[in-house]
Design a protein around this motif. Structure first.
Motif, short mmCIF file in Angstrom:
data_model
loop_
_atom_site.label_atom_id
_atom_site.label_comp_id
_atom_site.label_asym_id
_atom_site.label_seq_id
_atom_site.Cartn_x
_atom_site.Cartn_y
_atom_site.Cartn_z
N LEU A 153 8.12 5.07 -14.52
CA LEU A 153 8.76 3.78 -14.78
C LEU A 153 9.85 3.49 -13.75
O LEU A 153 9.96 2.36 -13.23
N PHE A 154 10.65 4.50 -13.46
CA PHE A 154 11.76 4.33 -12.50
C PHE A 154 11.24 3.98 -11.11
O PHE A 154 11.66 3.00 -10.49
N ARG A 155 10.31 4.76 -10.63
CA ARG A 155 9.78 4.53 -9.29
C ARG A 155 8.91 3.27 -9.23
O ARG A 155 8.88 2.57 -8.20
N LEU A 208 0.81 -1.22 0.00
CA LEU A 208 0.00 0.00 0.00
C LEU A 208 0.84 1.27 0.00
O LEU A 208 0.53 2.25 -0.69
N TRP A 209 1.93 1.26 0.79
CA TRP A 209 2.72 2.48 0.97
C TRP A 209 4.13 2.37 0.42
O TRP A 209 4.95 3.27 0.64
N GLY A 210 4.42 1.28 -0.28
CA GLY A 210 5.76 1.12 -0.84
C GLY A 210 6.11 2.21 -1.85
O GLY A 210 7.23 2.72 -1.88
N ALA A 269 12.30 8.35 -0.91
CA ALA A 269 13.72 8.00 -0.96
C ALA A 269 14.40 8.46 -2.25
O ALA A 269 15.63 8.40 -2.35
N THR A 270 13.62 8.91 -3.23
CA THR A 270 14.21 9.33 -4.52
C THR A 270 13.77 10.75 -4.88
O THR A 270 13.13 10.97 -5.93
N PRO A 271 14.12 11.73 -4.06
CA PRO A 271 13.70 13.12 -4.36
C PRO A 271 14.35 13.65 -5.64
O PRO A 271 13.82 14.58 -6.27
#
Length: 279
Positions: free
Chosen positions: A71-73, A48-50, A57-59
């Motif tokens: 696509l990346f996330r 649900l929150w992944g 974590a990827t700002p």
């Protein structure tokens, strides 16, 4: 090959033992069910929150244009869930044994009492909190070894042909070995056998260990199956531990007595036949 069959036989005997002792089976199910609920909740939360966790974590990807950001996330979210699932499979047995330490200790003692010629079972002199601490510490050490093996096998899995055929088979045997170590630890730790000695003991009879742990590891890939097999797995691991240590079992005594009685009957029959012939 004989040890391979004997190991599988102990797995079946353990399931039969808990089948004849319904109360022990019922109590042995509780830790697995508790662990399954905890793991299911954690995996649902990860699903649900992944994606939110990955975005946090990827700002650096905030300013990426579509569709590359998604696509990346999305790929990282899938990898994160896959790693969580793998970690759940690797740690399920260890966590279940920790949660159910008192239950499985009692179950293993009952198996020992049932098989021991004098009806007694080895008992640890350590307090419960110390037993749990030693078990947790040893489980962490085994997990580190299992992860190192996993990384090695993952790297070998990239090799063409071999990685898709031989490496998965090796992986199942490695999993079976470590799974057997975790399960036999319940009986062996109660006998004062430390981790180093346990590993040496298990390595001395690898085919016996593989015969027990490899099919069990395959079955444990299905979480619900793992819950229902855990009590019998602990019982079977106690039988295997007794074999590794060369301990005498009451069943062996009874078999010896029956063989002796049959031999005595045969001798009596031969003597009677000889007496009749002399007459």
């Amino acid at each position: 090959m004989r040890d391979l069959g004997a190991g599988f036989g102990y797995l079946l005997q353990g399931q039969r033992w808990v089948g004849r002792h319904g109360r022990q089976f019922g109590l042995g199910l509780l830790p697995g069910l508790i662990t399954l609920v905890l793991y299911t909740g954690a995996l649902v939360a990860l699903a649900l929150w992944g994606q939110d966790a990955v975005a946090w974590a990827t700002p650096f990807a905030d300013d990426w244009s579509s569709p590359w950001q998604g696509l990346f996330r999305g790929l990282l979210t899938v990898v994160l869930f896959a790693l969580g699932l793998l970690l759940a499979v690797l740690t399920f047995t260890a966590v279940t044994l920790l949660v159910g330490q008192p239950f499985y200790e009692n179950l293993s003692e009952k198996v020992d009492e049932d098989l021991s010629p004098d009806g007694t079972a080895p008992r640890s002199e350590l307090p419960l909190w110390r037993e749990i601490w030693v078990s947790a510490r040893d489980s962490l050490r085994i997990l580190v070894r299992a992860v190192l093996w996993g990384v090695l096998l993952f790297a070998l899995g990239l090799l063409p042909f071999v990685g898709q055929s031989v490496v998965p088979v090796i992986g199942f045997f490695v999993t079976g070995f470590f799974l057997t170590e975790e399960l036999t630890a319940v009986a062996l730790q109660r006998r004062g056998v430390d981790l180093r000695a346990r590993l040496t003991l298990l390595r001395s009879r690898k085919t016996l260990v593989w015969g027990f742990g490899t099919p069990l590891g395959l079955a444990f890939l299905v979480p619900f199956v793992a819950v229902f097999l855990m009590p019998g797995a602990v019982a079977g691991a106690t039988l295997l531990a007794r074999d590794l240590l060369g301990e005498e079992s009451a069943g062996e005594d009874r078999a010896g007595d029956l063989a002796g009685e049959e031999s005595a009957d045969a001798d009596s029959s031969d003597s009677a036949g000889g007496a009749r012939a002399n007459r």
